[in-house]
Motif scaffolding. Structure first.
Motif, PDB file in Angstrom:
ATOM      1  N   VAL A   1      -5.260   1.979   2.857  1.00  0.00           N
ATOM      2  CA  VAL A   1      -4.208   1.284   2.246  1.00  0.00           C
ATOM      3  C   VAL A   1      -3.370   1.989   1.360  1.00  0.00           C
ATOM      4  O   VAL A   1      -3.963   3.014   0.745  1.00  0.00           O
ATOM      5  CB  VAL A   1      -4.633  -0.304   1.460  1.00  0.00           C
ATOM      6  N   ALA A   2      -2.194   1.564   1.150  1.00  0.00           N
ATOM      7  CA  ALA A   2      -1.396   2.373   0.272  1.00  0.00           C
ATOM      8  C   ALA A   2      -0.994   1.378  -1.215  1.00  0.00           C
ATOM      9  O   ALA A   2      -0.470   0.232  -0.748  1.00  0.00           O
ATOM     10  CB  ALA A   2      -0.113   2.845   0.596  1.00  0.00           C
ATOM     11  N   ASP A   3      -1.156   1.794  -2.107  1.00  0.00           N
ATOM     12  CA  ASP A   3      -0.958   1.004  -3.310  1.00  0.00           C
ATOM     13  C   ASP A   3       0.384   1.274  -4.067  1.00  0.00           C
ATOM     14  O   ASP A   3       1.092   2.347  -3.957  1.00  0.00           O
ATOM     15  CB  ASP A   3      -1.908   1.143  -4.442  1.00  0.00           C
ATOM     16  N   GLY A   4       0.638   0.453  -4.903  1.00  0.00           N
ATOM     17  CA  GLY A   4       2.073   0.688  -5.914  1.00  0.00           C
ATOM     18  C   GLY A   4       3.315   0.319  -5.248  1.00  0.00           C
ATOM     19  O   GLY A   4       4.279   0.583  -5.455  1.00  0.00           O
ATOM     20  N   LEU A   5       3.141  -0.486  -3.930  1.00  0.00           N
ATOM     21  CA  LEU A   5       4.554  -1.097  -3.491  1.00  0.00           C
ATOM     22  C   LEU A   5       4.536  -2.583  -3.334  1.00  0.00           C
ATOM     23  O   LEU A   5       3.417  -3.210  -3.652  1.00  0.00           O
ATOM     24  CB  LEU A   5       4.394  -0.595  -1.903  1.00  0.00           C
ATOM     25  N   PRO A   6       5.439  -3.183  -3.384  1.00  0.00           N
ATOM     26  CA  PRO A   6       5.559  -4.662  -3.211  1.00  0.00           C
ATOM     27  C   PRO A   6       4.948  -5.225  -1.973  1.00  0.00           C
ATOM     28  O   PRO A   6       4.716  -6.365  -1.839  1.00  0.00           O
ATOM     29  CB  PRO A   6       7.074  -5.014  -3.202  1.00  0.00           C
TER      30      PRO A   6
ATOM     31  N   SER B   1       6.485   7.331   4.524  1.00  0.00           N
ATOM     32  CA  SER B   1       6.426   8.827   4.387  1.00  0.00           C
ATOM     33  C   SER B   1       5.840   9.265   3.158  1.00  0.00           C
ATOM     34  O   SER B   1       5.465  10.544   2.796  1.00  0.00           O
ATOM     35  CB  SER B   1       7.681   9.543   4.913  1.00  0.00           C
ATOM     36  N   HIS B   2       6.283   8.653   1.805  1.00  0.00           N
ATOM     37  CA  HIS B   2       6.020   9.206   0.379  1.00  0.00           C
ATOM     38  C   HIS B   2       4.885   8.597  -0.219  1.00  0.00           C
ATOM     39  O   HIS B   2       4.251   8.785  -1.048  1.00  0.00           O
ATOM     40  CB  HIS B   2       7.347   8.740  -0.445  1.00  0.00           C
ATOM     41  N   VAL B   3       3.973   7.588   0.660  1.00  0.00           N
ATOM     42  CA  VAL B   3       2.943   6.913   0.091  1.00  0.00           C
ATOM     43  C   VAL B   3       1.836   7.665   0.043  1.00  0.00           C
ATOM     44  O   VAL B   3       1.400   8.688   0.943  1.00  0.00           O
ATOM     45  CB  VAL B   3       2.601   5.362   0.675  1.00  0.00           C
ATOM     46  N   THR B   4       0.722   7.310  -0.909  1.00  0.00           N
ATOM     47  CA  THR B   4      -0.586   7.765  -1.013  1.00  0.00           C
ATOM     48  C   THR B   4      -1.387   6.906  -0.468  1.00  0.00           C
ATOM     49  O   THR B   4      -1.509   5.820  -1.001  1.00  0.00           O
ATOM     50  CB  THR B   4      -0.951   8.191  -2.475  1.00  0.00           C
ATOM     51  N   TRP B   5      -2.230   7.212   0.359  1.00  0.00           N
ATOM     52  CA  TRP B   5      -3.134   6.593   1.291  1.00  0.00           C
ATOM     53  C   TRP B   5      -4.301   6.628   0.273  1.00  0.00           C
ATOM     54  O   TRP B   5      -4.962   7.655   0.165  1.00  0.00           O
ATOM     55  CB  TRP B   5      -3.202   6.816   2.729  1.00  0.00           C
ATOM     56  N   ARG B   6      -5.147   5.404   0.515  1.00  0.00           N
ATOM     57  CA  ARG B   6      -6.591   5.210  -0.062  1.00  0.00           C
ATOM     58  C   ARG B   6      -7.356   4.896   0.901  1.00  0.00           C
ATOM     59  O   ARG B   6      -7.323   3.665   1.639  1.00  0.00           O
ATOM     60  CB  ARG B   6      -6.306   4.381  -1.134  1.00  0.00           C
ATOM     61  N   LYS B   7      -8.625   5.511   1.162  1.00  0.00           N
ATOM     62  CA  LYS B   7      -9.636   5.150   2.162  1.00  0.00           C
ATOM     63  C   LYS B   7     -10.598   3.902   1.701  1.00  0.00           C
ATOM     64  O   LYS B   7     -10.857   4.156   0.271  1.00  0.00           O
ATOM     65  CB  LYS B   7     -10.329   5.979   2.731  1.00  0.00           C
ATOM     66  N   SER B   8     -10.912   3.073   2.584  1.00  0.00           N
ATOM     67  CA  SER B   8     -11.927   2.168   1.865  1.00  0.00           C
ATOM     68  C   SER B   8     -13.289   2.807   1.450  1.00  0.00           C
ATOM     69  O   SER B   8     -13.552   3.726   1.885  1.00  0.00           O
ATOM     70  CB  SER B   8     -12.302   1.298   3.119  1.00  0.00           C
TER      71      SER B   8
END
Length: 62
Positions: free
Chosen positions: A27-32, A7-14
């Motif tokens: 995809v969402a970055d910055g996570l393990p 719920s807290h992630v920022t999604w990035r479109k291809s």
């Protein structure tokens, strides 16, 4: 199976996505882990991959 709170992630479109509604993913970055979802169904399910597995997949398709 354990649940991952996205719920807290920022999604990035291809970068291959376009206004014509092509087959898009986000995809969402910055996570393990790397969550991936269908950009046309943002409230739908996400697949979650270990970061190393996602990196190997991306390297394999380049």
């Amino acid at each position: 199976m354990r649940s991952v709170d996205l719920s807290h992630v920022t999604w990035r479109k291809s970068s291959y996505s376009n206004a014509d509604g092509g087959q898009c993913l986000e995809v969402a970055d910055g996570l393990p882990l790397v969550p991936v979802r269908d950009s046309k169904v943002p409230d739908g399910p996400a697949l979650v991959f270990p970061a190393a597995a996602w990196a190997a997949f991306v390297d394999g398709i380049k």
